[in-house]
Design a protein around this motif. Structure first.
Motif, PDB file in Angstrom:
ATOM      1  N   ALA A   1       0.833  -1.197   0.000  1.00  0.00           N
ATOM      2  CA  ALA A   1       0.000   0.000   0.000  1.00  0.00           C
ATOM      3  C   ALA A   1       0.872   1.253   0.000  1.00  0.00           C
ATOM      4  O   ALA A   1       1.988   1.262   0.521  1.00  0.00           O
ATOM      5  N   GLY A   2       0.369   2.323  -0.601  1.00  0.00           N
ATOM      6  CA  GLY A   2       1.117   3.569  -0.676  1.00  0.00           C
ATOM      7  C   GLY A   2       1.505   3.909  -2.100  1.00  0.00           C
ATOM      8  O   GLY A   2       1.399   3.086  -3.006  1.00  0.00           O
ATOM      9  N   ASP A   3       1.988   5.101  -2.275  1.00  0.00           N
ATOM     10  CA  ASP A   3       2.257   5.617  -3.616  1.00  0.00           C
ATOM     11  C   ASP A   3       3.693   5.431  -4.071  1.00  0.00           C
ATOM     12  O   ASP A   3       3.997   5.634  -5.236  1.00  0.00           O
ATOM     13  N   VAL A   4       4.605   5.038  -3.165  1.00  0.00           N
ATOM     14  CA  VAL A   4       6.015   5.089  -3.507  1.00  0.00           C
ATOM     15  C   VAL A   4       6.364   4.190  -4.683  1.00  0.00           C
ATOM     16  O   VAL A   4       7.102   4.582  -5.593  1.00  0.00           O
ATOM     17  N   TRP A   5       5.821   2.962  -4.728  1.00  0.00           N
ATOM     18  CA  TRP A   5       6.168   2.058  -5.817  1.00  0.00           C
ATOM     19  C   TRP A   5       5.593   2.521  -7.141  1.00  0.00           C
ATOM     20  O   TRP A   5       6.200   2.300  -8.202  1.00  0.00           O
ATOM     21  N   TYR A   6       4.480   3.185  -7.115  1.00  0.00           N
ATOM     22  CA  TYR A   6       3.914   3.722  -8.348  1.00  0.00           C
ATOM     23  C   TYR A   6       4.759   4.884  -8.866  1.00  0.00           C
ATOM     24  O   TYR A   6       4.936   5.063 -10.071  1.00  0.00           O
ATOM     25  N   LYS A   7       5.321   5.677  -7.931  1.00  0.00           N
ATOM     26  CA  LYS A   7       6.220   6.760  -8.330  1.00  0.00           C
ATOM     27  C   LYS A   7       7.497   6.191  -8.933  1.00  0.00           C
ATOM     28  O   LYS A   7       8.012   6.695  -9.939  1.00  0.00           O
ATOM     29  N   ILE A   8       8.033   5.134  -8.301  1.00  0.00           N
ATOM     30  CA  ILE A   8       9.251   4.501  -8.823  1.00  0.00           C
ATOM     31  C   ILE A   8       8.979   3.942 -10.221  1.00  0.00           C
ATOM     32  O   ILE A   8       9.802   4.120 -11.152  1.00  0.00           O
ATOM     33  N   ARG A   9       7.840   3.283 -10.398  1.00  0.00           N
ATOM     34  CA  ARG A   9       7.524   2.716 -11.700  1.00  0.00           C
ATOM     35  C   ARG A   9       7.400   3.802 -12.758  1.00  0.00           C
ATOM     36  O   ARG A   9       7.883   3.655 -13.895  1.00  0.00           O
ATOM     37  N   LYS A  10       6.783   4.925 -12.389  1.00  0.00           N
ATOM     38  CA  LYS A  10       6.633   6.022 -13.336  1.00  0.00           C
ATOM     39  C   LYS A  10       7.977   6.614 -13.710  1.00  0.00           C
ATOM     40  O   LYS A  10       8.258   6.873 -14.890  1.00  0.00           O
TER      41      LYS A  10
END
Length: 314
Positions: free
Chosen positions: A301-310
C-alpha cells in the motif's frame, strides 16, 4: 414402464487441488465424456506433469471407452485443465479427436483475462472446439445429456445433466462444505442463488456431483472426499443454503464471506492456461523458446512504488 438407462460414473479425486474429475459413460455403446480434467502443476518448479490425466486415460483404455467430448464446467481458477493433452493422446491412440466443449459465455471470460495477462487473440480465439448453448442437448452414446447454465461463481459456468445426475462444477458443494465463492470477475451471489434454486427444483432423488470437495475433518467431521449428494440432502442440510434460506440472507452472507477470502493458489497460472483450452502459450523469442505464464506483482500500500515505476518508465 422401464426406467431410462443411466450412465456409469467414474469419480476420480485429485487431492492436490481437491478436484473431482469424472468419466461418464454409456455402458451399452462404451461412449464416454470426461468432465473437468486436471493437469498437474507444481508451482515451486513451474512444472507441468500428467499423472492425473494419464490415470484417466488408463481408466478409459481399461474399460474400452471411446471419449467423444472433453467437457469443462467453466474457466477454473484453481487448477489447470488437461483437456488439450487428453485430446492429443486420445486422437493418437484411437484416431478420433474428441471435442473440447464449454459454455458459450467463455468468449467474454477469454477476452477479459486475455487483456489482463496480455495474451494475443491467436492464442485463445477458437481454441475450444464447441461452445454449448444454454439447455443444449447432446448425446453420450445412446444417453441424452443437457448443458445447463449455472452462473454465479463465474458467468460462463455450466452444469451437465446425464440421466438423474447433474455434474454441477463449482456452483454447489457437499452439504458440509456449502457453496462456491462469487468474488471472481462477473461473479454474482444473486445469480448463484438462482442457480442453486434451479438445482433444488430437480427431483429429490437426483444426484448432485460436485467439482471439488474439502472434507471438514475434525472429531465429528468427514475425512474422506465425497463425490455426490442427492437434491433432497442438499435442500435439507447444505450449511450455506437450504430450503427456507432467503435470497437476501444468502447474498449478504456470501458477499461478507467472500470479502475475506484469499486468492486461489494457482489463479494466475490456471486462468491463463484454461482460457486457451489447455493449449500451451506460444514459444517466446528466447534462445530456448521458453513458454511463459504471467504472474502480476503485488505492490504494498502507498504511492512510492507507483512513483518509482513512473520514473523508471521515463
Amino acid at each position: 414402464m422401464a426406467s431410462a438407462p443411466e450412465p456409469t460414473v467414474h469419480a476420480c479425486f485429485e487431492p492436490r487441488t481437491s478436484t473431482w474429475q469424472y468419466v461418464v459413460a454409456d455402458s451399452a455403446t462404451r461412449a464416454a465424456v470426461i468432465i473437468d480434467s486436471v493437469l498437474d502443476f507444481d508451482p515451486a518448479r513451474n512444472a507441468i506433469s500428467t499423472e492425473s490425466a494419464d490415470s484417466l486415460l488408463a481408466l478409459v483404455k481399461e474399460r474400452g471407452y471411446t471419449v467423444d467430448r472433453l467437457l469443462e464446467t467453466h474457466a477454473h481458477a484453481d487448477h489447470l485443465t488437461a483437456s488439450r493433452y487428453l485430446q492429443h493422446q486420445l486422437e493418437a491412440s484411437s484416431g478420433t479427436k474428441p471435442e473440447i466443449s464449454i459454455g458459450k459465455r467463455i468468449v467474454g471470460v477469454q477476452r477479459r483475462f486475455a487483456q489482463r495477462y496480455s495474451i494475443p487473440p491467436s492464442e485463445y480465439e477458437g481454441k475450444f472446439d464447441h461452445l454449448l448453448d444454454d439447455d443444449e442437448i447432446f448425446k453420450v452414446g445412446q444417453l441424452e445429456a443437457k448443458a445447463i447454465h449455472l452462473p454465479g461463481h463465474t458467468p460462463d459456468h455450466m452444469g451437465y445433466m446425464i440421466g438423474v445426475n447433474v455434474f454441477c462444477g463449482d456452483s454447489l458443494f457437499n452439504t458440509d462444505v456449502g457453496s462456491a465463492r462469487c468474488d471472481f470477475p462477473d461473479g454474482n451471489a444473486h445469480e448463484l442463488f438462482s442457480s442453486i434454486s434451479k438445482l433444488f427444483s430437480l427431483p429429490d432423488s437426483f444426484k448432485i456431483w460436485t467439482g471439488h470437495d474439502y472434507p471438514p475433518g475434525g472429531e465429528a467431521g468427514r475425512m474422506a472426499p465425497l463425490a455426490y449428494t442427492t437434491v433432497a440432502e442438499q435442500k435439507q442440510s447444505n450449511k450455506h443454503i437450504k430450503v427456507g434460506t432467503t435470497e437476501d440472507e444468502f447474498v449478504q452472507w456470501r458477499n461478507q464471506r467472500d470479502s475475506g477470502l484469499a486468492e486461489p493458489r494457482l489463479v494466475h497460472q490456471a486462468l491463463q492456461f484454461n482460457i486457451r483450452a489447455g493449449h500451451l502459450p506460444a514459444p517466446a523469442d528466447t534462445p530456448n523458446g521458453d513458454q511463459f505464464l504471467h504472474v502480476p506483482i503485488k505492490l504494498p500500500a502507498g504511492d512510492v512504488w507507483y512513483k518509482i515505476r513512473k520514473e523508471e518508465s521515463i
